[in-house]
Design a protein around this motif. Sequence first.
Motif, PDB file in Angstrom:
ATOM      1  N   GLU A  78      -8.392  10.268 -10.955  1.00 51.16           N
ATOM      2  CA  GLU A  78      -8.875  11.642 -11.020  1.00 51.16           C
ATOM      3  C   GLU A  78     -10.365  11.643 -11.322  1.00 51.16           C
ATOM      4  OE1 GLU A  78      -6.589  13.775 -13.879  1.00 51.16           O
ATOM      5  OE2 GLU A  78      -4.829  13.950 -12.574  1.00 51.16           O
ATOM      6  N   ARG A  79     -11.017  12.733 -10.991  1.00 47.60           N
ATOM      7  CA  ARG A  79     -12.452  12.844 -11.268  1.00 47.60           C
ATOM      8  C   ARG A  79     -12.696  13.924 -12.316  1.00 47.60           C
ATOM      9  NH1 ARG A  79     -16.072  10.118  -8.129  1.00 47.60           N
ATOM     10  NH2 ARG A  79     -15.239   9.117  -6.248  1.00 47.60           N
ATOM     11  N   SER A  80     -13.565  13.612 -13.258  1.00 43.71           N
ATOM     12  CA  SER A  80     -13.913  14.587 -14.292  1.00 43.71           C
ATOM     13  C   SER A  80     -14.941  15.561 -13.723  1.00 43.71           C
ATOM     14  CB  SER A  80     -14.478  13.875 -15.519  1.00 43.71           C
ATOM     15  OG  SER A  80     -15.739  13.321 -15.234  1.00 43.71           O
ATOM     16  N   LEU A  81     -15.353  16.535 -14.544  1.00 42.20           N
ATOM     17  CA  LEU A  81     -16.318  17.536 -14.088  1.00 42.20           C
ATOM     18  C   LEU A  81     -17.617  16.906 -13.590  1.00 42.20           C
ATOM     19  CD1 LEU A  81     -15.962  20.355 -16.783  1.00 42.20           C
ATOM     20  CD2 LEU A  81     -15.298  20.472 -14.379  1.00 42.20           C
ATOM     21  N   ASN A  82     -18.019  15.798 -14.208  1.00 41.07           N
ATOM     22  CA  ASN A  82     -19.280  15.180 -13.781  1.00 41.07           C
ATOM     23  C   ASN A  82     -19.073  14.097 -12.737  1.00 41.07           C
ATOM     24  OD1 ASN A  82     -18.169  13.197 -15.388  1.00 41.07           O
ATOM     25  ND2 ASN A  82     -20.104  12.671 -16.401  1.00 41.07           N
ATOM     26  N   GLY A  83     -17.913  14.091 -12.107  1.00 39.16           N
ATOM     27  CA  GLY A  83     -17.684  13.231 -10.955  1.00 39.16           C
ATOM     28  C   GLY A  83     -17.216  11.829 -11.264  1.00 39.16           C
ATOM     29  N   LYS A  84     -17.084  11.462 -12.524  1.00 38.27           N
ATOM     30  CA  LYS A  84     -16.664  10.105 -12.865  1.00 38.27           C
ATOM     31  C   LYS A  84     -15.172   9.929 -12.609  1.00 38.27           C
ATOM     32  CE  LYS A  84     -20.159   9.309 -16.462  1.00 38.27           C
ATOM     33  NZ  LYS A  84     -20.871   8.225 -15.803  1.00 38.27           N
ATOM     34  N   ARG A  85     -14.810   8.752 -12.077  1.00 36.50           N
ATOM     35  CA  ARG A  85     -13.407   8.425 -11.855  1.00 36.50           C
ATOM     36  C   ARG A  85     -12.757   7.990 -13.168  1.00 36.50           C
ATOM     37  NH1 ARG A  85     -15.808   5.325  -7.999  1.00 36.50           N
ATOM     38  NH2 ARG A  85     -14.980   3.429  -8.975  1.00 36.50           N
ATOM     39  N   THR A  86     -11.419   8.086 -13.208  1.00 40.42           N
ATOM     40  CA  THR A  86     -10.674   7.735 -14.417  1.00 40.42           C
ATOM     41  C   THR A  86     -11.029   6.347 -14.916  1.00 40.42           C
ATOM     42  OG1 THR A  86      -8.826   9.162 -13.779  1.00 40.42           O
ATOM     43  CG2 THR A  86      -8.364   7.414 -15.371  1.00 40.42           C
ATOM     44  N   SER A  87     -11.045   5.361 -14.024  1.00 39.45           N
ATOM     45  CA  SER A  87     -11.323   3.981 -14.437  1.00 39.45           C
ATOM     46  C   SER A  87     -12.731   3.846 -15.001  1.00 39.45           C
ATOM     47  CB  SER A  87     -11.136   3.023 -13.260  1.00 39.45           C
ATOM     48  OG  SER A  87     -11.963   3.395 -12.171  1.00 39.45           O
ATOM     49  N   GLU A  88     -13.686   4.607 -14.461  1.00 36.63           N
ATOM     50  CA  GLU A  88     -15.059   4.567 -14.982  1.00 36.63           C
ATOM     51  C   GLU A  88     -15.121   5.142 -16.388  1.00 36.63           C
ATOM     52  OE1 GLU A  88     -18.196   5.203 -11.445  1.00 36.63           O
ATOM     53  OE2 GLU A  88     -16.707   6.807 -11.559  1.00 36.63           O
ATOM     54  N   ILE A  89     -14.422   6.244 -16.594  1.00 36.66           N
ATOM     55  CA  ILE A  89     -14.430   6.878 -17.912  1.00 36.66           C
ATOM     56  C   ILE A  89     -13.796   5.952 -18.943  1.00 36.66           C
ATOM     57  CG2 ILE A  89     -13.542   8.807 -19.272  1.00 36.66           C
ATOM     58  CD1 ILE A  89     -13.678  10.476 -16.674  1.00 36.66           C
ATOM     59  N   VAL A  90     -12.660   5.319 -18.584  1.00 37.42           N
ATOM     60  CA  VAL A  90     -11.993   4.394 -19.504  1.00 37.42           C
ATOM     61  C   VAL A  90     -12.933   3.259 -19.891  1.00 37.42           C
ATOM     62  CG1 VAL A  90     -10.152   2.684 -19.712  1.00 37.42           C
ATOM     63  CG2 VAL A  90      -9.652   4.940 -18.760  1.00 37.42           C
ATOM     64  N   SER A  91     -13.606   2.703 -18.911  1.00 42.90           N
ATOM     65  CA  SER A  91     -14.537   1.599 -19.178  1.00 42.90           C
ATOM     66  C   SER A  91     -15.669   2.043 -20.103  1.00 42.90           C
ATOM     67  CB  SER A  91     -15.103   1.079 -17.855  1.00 42.90           C
ATOM     68  OG  SER A  91     -16.041   0.052 -18.081  1.00 42.90           O
ATOM     69  N   GLU A  92     -16.265   3.204 -19.816  1.00 47.28           N
ATOM     70  CA  GLU A  92     -17.367   3.702 -20.643  1.00 47.28           C
ATOM     71  C   GLU A  92     -16.897   4.053 -22.046  1.00 47.28           C
ATOM     72  OE1 GLU A  92     -20.286   6.487 -19.206  1.00 47.28           O
ATOM     73  OE2 GLU A  92     -19.715   6.066 -17.123  1.00 47.28           O
ATOM     74  N   LEU A  93     -15.684   4.614 -22.134  1.00 48.66           N
ATOM     75  CA  LEU A  93     -15.156   5.006 -23.438  1.00 48.66           C
ATOM     76  C   LEU A  93     -15.013   3.810 -24.366  1.00 48.66           C
ATOM     77  CD1 LEU A  93     -12.328   7.657 -22.878  1.00 48.66           C
ATOM     78  CD2 LEU A  93     -14.317   7.883 -24.337  1.00 48.66           C
ATOM     79  N   TYR A  94     -14.332   2.766 -23.882  1.00 50.44           N
ATOM     80  CA  TYR A  94     -14.107   1.612 -24.737  1.00 50.44           C
ATOM     81  C   TYR A  94     -15.419   0.926 -25.102  1.00 50.44           C
ATOM     82  CZ  TYR A  94      -8.995   1.639 -24.633  1.00 50.44           C
ATOM     83  OH  TYR A  94      -7.672   1.970 -24.824  1.00 50.44           O
ATOM     84  N   GLU A  95     -16.362   0.901 -24.173  1.00 52.06           N
ATOM     85  CA  GLU A  95     -17.669   0.306 -24.475  1.00 52.06           C
ATOM     86  C   GLU A  95     -18.392   1.121 -25.545  1.00 52.06           C
ATOM     87  OE1 GLU A  95     -21.870  -0.855 -22.210  1.00 52.06           O
ATOM     88  OE2 GLU A  95     -20.149  -0.158 -21.049  1.00 52.06           O
ATOM     89  N   LYS A  96     -18.342   2.449 -25.405  1.00 47.43           N
ATOM     90  CA  LYS A  96     -19.016   3.325 -26.362  1.00 47.43           C
ATOM     91  C   LYS A  96     -18.342   3.250 -27.730  1.00 47.43           C
ATOM     92  CE  LYS A  96     -21.368   7.771 -26.109  1.00 47.43           C
ATOM     93  NZ  LYS A  96     -21.641   8.941 -25.260  1.00 47.43           N
ATOM     94  N   VAL A  97     -17.003   3.203 -27.734  1.00 43.46           N
ATOM     95  CA  VAL A  97     -16.268   3.127 -28.993  1.00 43.46           C
ATOM     96  C   VAL A  97     -16.495   1.780 -29.670  1.00 43.46           C
ATOM     97  CG1 VAL A  97     -13.948   3.051 -29.997  1.00 43.46           C
ATOM     98  CG2 VAL A  97     -14.541   4.847 -28.372  1.00 43.46           C
ATOM     99  N   SER A  98     -16.648   0.726 -28.896  1.00 37.83           N
ATOM    100  CA  SER A  98     -16.938  -0.589 -29.471  1.00 37.83           C
ATOM    101  C   SER A  98     -18.245  -0.550 -30.260  1.00 37.83           C
ATOM    102  CB  SER A  98     -17.014  -1.644 -28.363  1.00 37.83           C
ATOM    103  OG  SER A  98     -17.306  -2.908 -28.905  1.00 37.83           O
ATOM    104  N   GLY A  99     -19.261   0.100 -29.703  1.00 38.69           N
ATOM    105  CA  GLY A  99     -20.522   0.270 -30.428  1.00 38.69           C
ATOM    106  C   GLY A  99     -20.350   1.164 -31.641  1.00 38.69           C
ATOM    107  N   PHE A 100     -19.486   2.158 -31.507  1.00 38.03           N
ATOM    108  CA  PHE A 100     -19.222   3.070 -32.612  1.00 38.03           C
ATOM    109  C   PHE A 100     -18.583   2.325 -33.788  1.00 38.03           C
ATOM    110  CE2 PHE A 100     -16.443   6.015 -34.904  1.00 38.03           C
ATOM    111  CZ  PHE A 100     -17.321   7.047 -35.194  1.00 38.03           C
ATOM    112  N   VAL A 101     -17.610   1.441 -33.484  1.00 35.42           N
ATOM    113  CA  VAL A 101     -16.927   0.685 -34.530  1.00 35.42           C
ATOM    114  C   VAL A 101     -17.914  -0.188 -35.297  1.00 35.42           C
ATOM    115  CG1 VAL A 101     -15.243  -1.160 -34.942  1.00 35.42           C
ATOM    116  CG2 VAL A 101     -14.663   0.741 -33.417  1.00 35.42           C
ATOM    117  N   LYS A 102     -18.862  -0.784 -34.582  1.00 37.47           N
ATOM    118  CA  LYS A 102     -19.878  -1.605 -35.259  1.00 37.47           C
ATOM    119  C   LYS A 102     -20.672  -0.758 -36.258  1.00 37.47           C
ATOM    120  CE  LYS A 102     -23.738  -4.763 -34.496  1.00 37.47           C
ATOM    121  NZ  LYS A 102     -24.470  -4.226 -35.648  1.00 37.47           N
ATOM    122  N   LYS A 103     -21.049   0.443 -35.843  1.00 40.64           N
ATOM    123  CA  LYS A 103     -21.796   1.328 -36.743  1.00 40.64           C
ATOM    124  C   LYS A 103     -20.935   1.766 -37.924  1.00 40.64           C
ATOM    125  CE  LYS A 103     -25.095   3.167 -33.341  1.00 40.64           C
ATOM    126  NZ  LYS A 103     -26.301   2.721 -34.068  1.00 40.64           N
TER     127      LYS A 103
END
Length: 693
Positions: A78-103
């Motif tokens: 599926e595509r979100s409002l900004n055009g990203k595909r589900t797999s792209e969002i999942v990848s970005e989410l986990y990467e962003k959350v990984s940085g969040f956990v470090k902080k």
Amino acid sequence: MTASPPPEKIELGNPNIFFDRELSWVDFNFRVLEEAQDPGNPLLERLKFLCITESNQDEFFMVRVAGLINLKQAGIEERSLNGKRTSEIVSELYEKVSGFVKKQYDCLSDILQELKSNKIIVVQDPSELAGEDIQFVKNYYKREVSSILTPLAIDPSHPFPHILNRTLNLGITLYSDEDKNKQKELFAIVQVPNVLPRFLQLPQSADQEERRYFPLEEIIKLHLSDLFFGMNVKQIHTFKIVRDADISFNEEQNIGDLLTTMKNELKNRMWGDAIRLDVHSGAGHIKDILKGLLELEDYQVMEIPTLLNLNDLMFFQSLEKTSHLKFSYPVPKAGFATKKSESIFAEIRKNDHLLHHPYESFRSIEDMLKIASQDPKVLAIKMTLYRTSGDSPIIQYLGEAAENGKQVTVLVELKARFDEERNIRWAKKLEDSGVHVVYGVVGLKIHCKMLLIVRREDDKLNRYVHLGTGNYNSTTARFYTDLSLFTADPEITEDVAILFNTITSSGKMPRLTKIHAAPTFLKEEFLRLIQRETDNALAKKEARVIFKMNSLVDADVIMKLYEASQAGVKIDLIIRGICCLRPGIPGVSENIRVRSIIGRYLEHSRIYSFHNSGKPEVFLASADCMPRNFQRRIEVMFPILQEKHKKRIGKIFDLLLRDNTQARVLESDGSYVRLTSGDDDPPVNSQIDLVEI
């Protein structure tokens, strides 16, 4: 005067004008983390904010991320409002959350160090225990812990157990005394029991003011030989599994027994598929074993440097003699309720009453219910309950009203996420008292906050209504900002009466006079009101919109706001959490300003104000601007009619828009910039200053 030509049309499918919903939520959690990092906040408040980030994140993964993972595994892009595909969002989410956990853990390290400076010490290394500490811990283990533990070996005859969601566990690799070459490795698991405190206070040291605490998992590690007799530990690491915990079922097929179906689904919540593994850094082989057993990908594993399950650190909020490490909260104003039934109802007949929680006490609502439950002139009470507190007197007063012969109907929402079990308990308690309980509506959540009291006065029936932006929950009312209205306005009370009857009869939602209700007419009215401001701006009239809400996601509302901005409408949005609208886009949204306020109180009120050519219309609502609120929930938006209350809300908005202490402004690139005061710009902290409004 000639109207301006309409602006250039913008296309809904343009991905450059939206932010992604899920990534925007992670940005919100970063803003909460900023409060934990802020040395200007009291130390235990910083720790509380850190715990909140963990709780927020777990729930986000259990529901939103779990849904994305399910789509990805099913191959649905599926595509979100900004055009990203589900797999792209999942990848970005986990990467962003990984940085969040470090902080998060950088922040934890700082907080633990400062706690130590305040003589509150979390001992994580057993080598720091003194001789008497070791004996004390040993005695505690034998007395309180050992009988509860169950070591679970994993081998062909003992398959991997289904470990409960969000529990703390020890993963252990062992070998036997006979296996000198350590070739036959055994893997085992021990759950850290959540029925015991996570932290054990150690005996006082020479410094009598010092308080030291030792984690339960470390106590268990010291005594593993008792659990695995004749075995040697090779590796031991703590881990936590986060599982898919969203509840979904076909309500149409379960209409006859929604309560039983919900009970069964709650049992399944603990056993959903794993979507994330938190494990100690350096776990190596144990991490690989767990990842394989749980069938997780590398990106779904978070390596944690120290204490897992930060939620458990809320333990330190209850320590005595720590008031200097916490916020001081003003005593809420009393509101307007009195002890005499005649006077409270007369007060409401005379004037609408607007309360701003937590600055004004939630007890006014409880007192009104208490009086109504005992008043012989009150014939009927109807109420919605979405969430309520564990010690709520509301349940007691509703039960007493029924026992006193009044007709009491309560709409309990069984599907209030993560409060389902509590609501089931209260619903059964109410039924036992003689209350008529309605268990939700098929396909919808009852999210509106309504209380209707019917009273016989001078040989006629009069209605009294309370409507609010927040839940009937006395606990959260101390920390959430919400507005609530008491009124006897005949049109509003008639609307509420019709709405209650519509819900309980499963009838078709009619168009009401003063109230706008979802899922039928609320969004339509929202778009109409924004369009009116747009038309006024095009006609060279002053036009302005000010909204305050928790989240802005609905694409149609965002597009309508863009059109209003293009026409010249000045738009201020105060959005605590998710915002999919991108402000500051030339030619599209340069007239839109977005800010988020995060602080000691959770900004929960929903307020919608329209300039209306100098005749302001102000509404309060139970709904945010999200598809779920407009389409899948029963919500209400109700007007503020009296000018003095409109002016008060105007003052509230003024303070919120001048806040330069707790406010962050959303930039067009998606970043949030925290505002600061200056020499010519004195500090304004709206959450403190609003006590005077």
